[in-house]
Design an enzyme around this catalytic site. Structure first.
Site, PDB file in Angstrom:
ATOM      1  N   ARG A   1       0.829  -1.217   0.000  1.00 27.92           N
ATOM      2  CA  ARG A   1       0.000   0.000   0.000  1.00 27.92           C
ATOM      3  C   ARG A   1       0.861   1.264   0.000  1.00 27.92           C
ATOM      4  NH1 ARG A   1      -2.071   2.103   4.411  1.00 27.92           N
ATOM      5  NH2 ARG A   1      -2.346   0.095   5.422  1.00 27.92           N
TER       6      ARG A   1
ATOM      7  N   TYR B   1     -17.213  16.997 -15.343  1.00 27.52           N
ATOM      8  CA  TYR B   1     -17.609  15.588 -15.222  1.00 27.52           C
ATOM      9  C   TYR B   1     -18.682  15.431 -14.130  1.00 27.52           C
ATOM     10  CZ  TYR B   1     -17.214  10.607 -14.320  1.00 27.52           C
ATOM     11  OH  TYR B   1     -17.497   9.275 -14.133  1.00 27.52           O
TER      12      TYR B   1
ATOM     13  N   LYS C   1      -9.741   6.432 -19.455  1.00 24.95           N
ATOM     14  CA  LYS C   1     -10.157   6.859 -20.782  1.00 24.95           C
ATOM     15  C   LYS C   1      -8.991   6.695 -21.772  1.00 24.95           C
ATOM     16  CE  LYS C   1     -13.697   7.706 -18.220  1.00 24.95           C
ATOM     17  NZ  LYS C   1     -14.021   8.984 -17.624  1.00 24.95           N
TER      18      LYS C   1
ATOM     19  N   ASP D   1      -8.613  19.184 -15.022  1.00 25.43           N
ATOM     20  CA  ASP D   1      -8.941  17.827 -15.460  1.00 25.43           C
ATOM     21  C   ASP D   1      -8.726  17.813 -16.971  1.00 25.43           C
ATOM     22  OD1 ASP D   1     -10.147  15.483 -16.385  1.00 25.43           O
ATOM     23  OD2 ASP D   1     -11.649  15.476 -14.785  1.00 25.43           O
TER      24      ASP D   1
HETATM   25  C1  LIG Z   1     -14.447   9.472 -16.319  1.00 25.03           C
HETATM   26  C2  LIG Z   1     -14.011  10.827 -15.896  1.00 25.03           C
HETATM   27  C3  LIG Z   1     -13.671  11.090 -14.563  1.00 25.03           C
HETATM   28  C4  LIG Z   1     -13.790  10.058 -13.478  1.00 25.03           C
HETATM   29  O1  LIG Z   1     -12.888   9.023 -13.698  1.00 25.03           O
HETATM   30  P1  LIG Z   1     -13.099   7.506 -13.187  1.00 25.03           P
HETATM   31  O2  LIG Z   1     -11.859   6.844 -13.659  1.00 25.03           O
HETATM   32  O3  LIG Z   1     -14.345   6.998 -13.829  1.00 25.03           O
HETATM   33  O4  LIG Z   1     -13.232   7.567 -11.703  1.00 25.03           O
HETATM   34  C5  LIG Z   1     -13.232  12.359 -14.259  1.00 25.03           C
HETATM   35  N1  LIG Z   1     -13.142  13.325 -15.200  1.00 25.03           N
HETATM   36  C6  LIG Z   1     -13.476  13.105 -16.484  1.00 25.03           C
HETATM   37  C7  LIG Z   1     -13.358  14.211 -17.478  1.00 25.03           C
HETATM   38  C8  LIG Z   1     -13.929  11.846 -16.880  1.00 25.03           C
HETATM   39  O5  LIG Z   1     -14.269  11.639 -18.157  1.00 25.03           O
END
Ligand SMILES: *Cc1c(COP(=O)(O)O)cnc(C)c1O
Length: 417
Positions: A65, A125, A215, A190
């Site tokens: 961890r 998001y 993604k 982000d």
């Molecule tokens: C999917 C997404 C998230 C969250 O990510 P997870 O891996 O699903 O927890 C945050 N920001 C954006 C722009 C996303 O597309």
């Protein structure tokens, strides 16, 4: 001095520099949950270093961890990509998901003694909107237009949070301008939709850049992960401390897949973008389509950020179908190659209905401010042939509006010899 490597080269070689020495051609995967300690004194010194958010002393990882070498390799590679054009060393910290990464940024802000207030831009998001609106982490959030951030700042503002391109409308936010108007308050970007291939917010002065690595970074729809990169090493240490304390770890197998995904990231992003650009132009001219949100279309980049902030418009398209929710529903139910599913950034194309799915948790105000209407769809363009994708979209749009019945399938020919 040797010429600095390009992103395409770094994507393939970063985090693999020691392969010749190790005598391997692919990254080793270390699945250990615990590690033998060589002596109590060395182990306690290493534990103390990691408790402060540092790296383990060599060979003294102690417990899974606290540190994992396979995860550290992926972090090193991603840090090199996000660090292009940044004068200071960049570190990355990986988490079990994008939301775990966002949560860790908020908890790290608290660790660093910053305030309890966040300024954030909409749309964003859906999960981030929910986390910031719901009060779970006891932060007070002011939603602001990017241009109105100075008025939203308070003495106890810990972070300014934005997303560009924004989810789901594909609006671009000017990171340079946002950093200036945040007046020294750390800015978190982000950058999931852009990836380090198209933009590098740290080079523009953002303190934190976050990815849902689920993604594009993973790119094959088989890993859930998040990662944060920063050139502020106090933040990096705080993020590692939070990860140790909360256990929001990335599994080493997932880290291996992400590191593997980085190698093809520039190629995947470039190819999907070329198709998206063609599809967005055709959608914009389609009689059954209303508004199209794509940064590469005329009017899609009012602040002139393409070329300055982003090297290309990316492969996400937002569009409104004429005929409201019913038409949008019929469209997504009439596709063949494009799968109706949330998420994005995979080799295959996905389409989804933000108001019904990803942004369902967002308040009425949030939906209105974000332009998330009942006829809005979000298309994540993948790597199928562009003409197959267009045939799919055009065919489904025609059937949606003209109610042309799908021709009956001929009876299958059985066992013809
Ligand atoms: C999917 C997404 C998230 C969250 O990510 P997870 O891996 O699903 O927890 C945050 N920001 C954006 C722009 C996303 O597309």
């Amino acid at each position: 001095m040797a010429q600095a490597p390009s992103l395409a080269t770094l994507a393939i070689h970063a985090g693999r520099e020691d392969f010749a020495e190790l005598g391997v051609h692919a990254p080793p995967i270390d699945l250990s949950t615990t590690y033998p300690v060589s002596g109590l004194e060395a182990a306690t010194a290493s534990l103390d270093a990691m408790a402060m958010g540092g790296r383990p002393k060599s060979g003294e990882a102690v417990y899974g961890r606290l540190h994992n070498p396979t995860v550290a390799r992926f972090e090193e590679a991603l840090a090199r990509l996000e660090g292009q054009g940044v004068d200071a060393p960049v570190e990355a910290v990986a988490f079990a998901s994008g939301m775990a990464a966002t949560t860790a940024c908020l908890l790290a802000a608290r660790e660093l003694g910053l305030g309890h207030h966040v300024v954030a831009t909409r749309p964003i998001y859906g999960g981030t909107d929910h986390l910031l609106s719901g009060g779970l982490l006891d932060f007070d959030t002011t939603w602001s237009e990017p241009g109105a951030v100075p008025e939203a700042l308070r003495d106890d503002t810990a972070l300014v949070i934005t997303e560009t391109p924004a989810n789901p409308s594909l609006r671009l936010v000017d990171v340079d301008a946002l950093v200036r108007s945040a007046a020294g308050i750390p800015v978190l970007v982000d950058s999931t939709f852009a990836t380090p291939v198209l933009q590098r917010p740290l080079a523009q002065g953002a303190t934190l850049v976050l990815h849902s690595a689920t993604k594009y970074l993973g790119g094959h729809g088989d890993v859930i992960a998040g990662v944060v990169a920063t050139a502020d090493l106090r933040w990096a240490a705080a993020l590692r401390r939070i990860r140790v304390a909360t256990g929001a770890l990335l599994h080493p197998l997932a880290a291996y897949l992400l590191h593997r995904g980085l190698a093809t990231l520039p190629l995947r992003v470039g190819a999907a973008q070329a198709s998206a650009d063609a599809l967005a132009r055709r959608l914009a001219e389609h009689p059954d389509v209303g508004w199209v949100g794509y940064p590469g279309l005329p009017g899609g980049d009012p602040d002139g950020l393409l070329g300055r902030q982003m090297s290309g418009p990316g492969s996400m398209i937002a569009f409104e179908v004429r005929g409201g929710f019913g038409a949008a529903r019929r469209l997504v139910e009439g596709l063949r190659w494009i799968t109706t599913a949330v998420s994005l950034g995979s080799v295959d194309s996905l389409i989804q209905h933000p108001a019904a799915l990803t942004h369902r948790v967002v308040s009425e105000d949030g939906l209105r401010e974000g332009g998330i209407t009942p006829s809005l769809l979000r298309l994540a363009v993948g790597l199928e042939h562009v003409e197959d994708l267009w045939g799919d979209l055009d065919g489904a749009l025609r059937r949606t509006h003209r109610r042309i019945e799908t021709p009956r399938r001929a009876a299958p020919v059985l066992a013809t010899v």
